[in-house]
Design a protein around this motif. Sequence first.
Motif, PDB file in Angstrom:
ATOM      1  N   ASP A  56      27.831  -3.525  38.640  1.00 14.78           N
ATOM      2  CA  ASP A  56      28.013  -4.114  37.306  1.00 14.78           C
ATOM      3  C   ASP A  56      26.694  -4.523  36.667  1.00 14.78           C
ATOM      4  OD1 ASP A  56      30.734  -3.765  37.468  1.00 14.78           O
ATOM      5  OD2 ASP A  56      31.170  -5.860  37.973  1.00 14.78           O
ATOM      6  N   ASN A  57      25.697  -4.862  37.472  1.00 14.97           N
ATOM      7  CA  ASN A  57      24.419  -5.331  36.948  1.00 14.97           C
ATOM      8  C   ASN A  57      23.366  -4.239  36.797  1.00 14.97           C
ATOM      9  OD1 ASN A  57      25.049  -8.102  36.529  1.00 14.97           O
ATOM     10  ND2 ASN A  57      25.050  -8.361  38.734  1.00 14.97           N
ATOM     11  N   LEU A  58      23.722  -2.991  37.104  1.00 18.52           N
ATOM     12  CA  LEU A  58      22.794  -1.892  36.874  1.00 18.52           C
ATOM     13  C   LEU A  58      22.601  -1.722  35.368  1.00 18.52           C
ATOM     14  CD1 LEU A  58      24.110   0.765  39.427  1.00 18.52           C
ATOM     15  CD2 LEU A  58      21.997  -0.566  39.585  1.00 18.52           C
ATOM     16  N   PRO A  59      21.420  -1.327  34.936  1.00 23.64           N
ATOM     17  CA  PRO A  59      21.214  -1.143  33.495  1.00 23.64           C
ATOM     18  C   PRO A  59      22.063   0.009  32.964  1.00 23.64           C
ATOM     19  CG  PRO A  59      19.258  -0.479  34.738  1.00 23.64           C
ATOM     20  CD  PRO A  59      20.227  -1.046  35.717  1.00 23.64           C
ATOM     21  N   ARG A  60      22.471  -0.124  31.736  1.00 22.20           N
ATOM     22  CA  ARG A  60      23.245   0.942  31.108  1.00 22.20           C
ATOM     23  C   ARG A  60      22.348   2.148  30.868  1.00 22.20           C
ATOM     24  NH1 ARG A  60      28.177  -0.439  28.762  1.00 22.20           N
ATOM     25  NH2 ARG A  60      28.596  -2.670  28.840  1.00 22.20           N
ATOM     26  N   ALA A  62      20.876   5.287  28.835  1.00 21.67           N
ATOM     27  CA  ALA A  62      20.599   5.515  27.414  1.00 21.67           C
ATOM     28  C   ALA A  62      21.600   6.508  26.856  1.00 21.67           C
ATOM     29  CB  ALA A  62      19.177   6.043  27.249  1.00 21.67           C
TER      30      ALA A  62
END
Length: 66
Positions: A56-60, A62
């Motif tokens: 859940d905390n991985l960056p989205r 692009a």
Amino acid sequence: MYIQPEKLTFTISEAVTSTGIGRTKLYALIKEGHLETRKLGKRTLIPAPSLRALVDNLPRAARIAA
């Protein structure tokens, strides 16, 4: 109909399969303190909430313009 209960922990192999994160990277994340683990004999178990929080905390990613 049998309803399987939600998993409480994942083995390393299960975590690799469930997340798509490689075994080496998973061990690195554990070493860096990004994942909680528990030991049961020789088995390393990762609590489901810890694994879920990591994902859940991985960056989205692009967005790619179409």
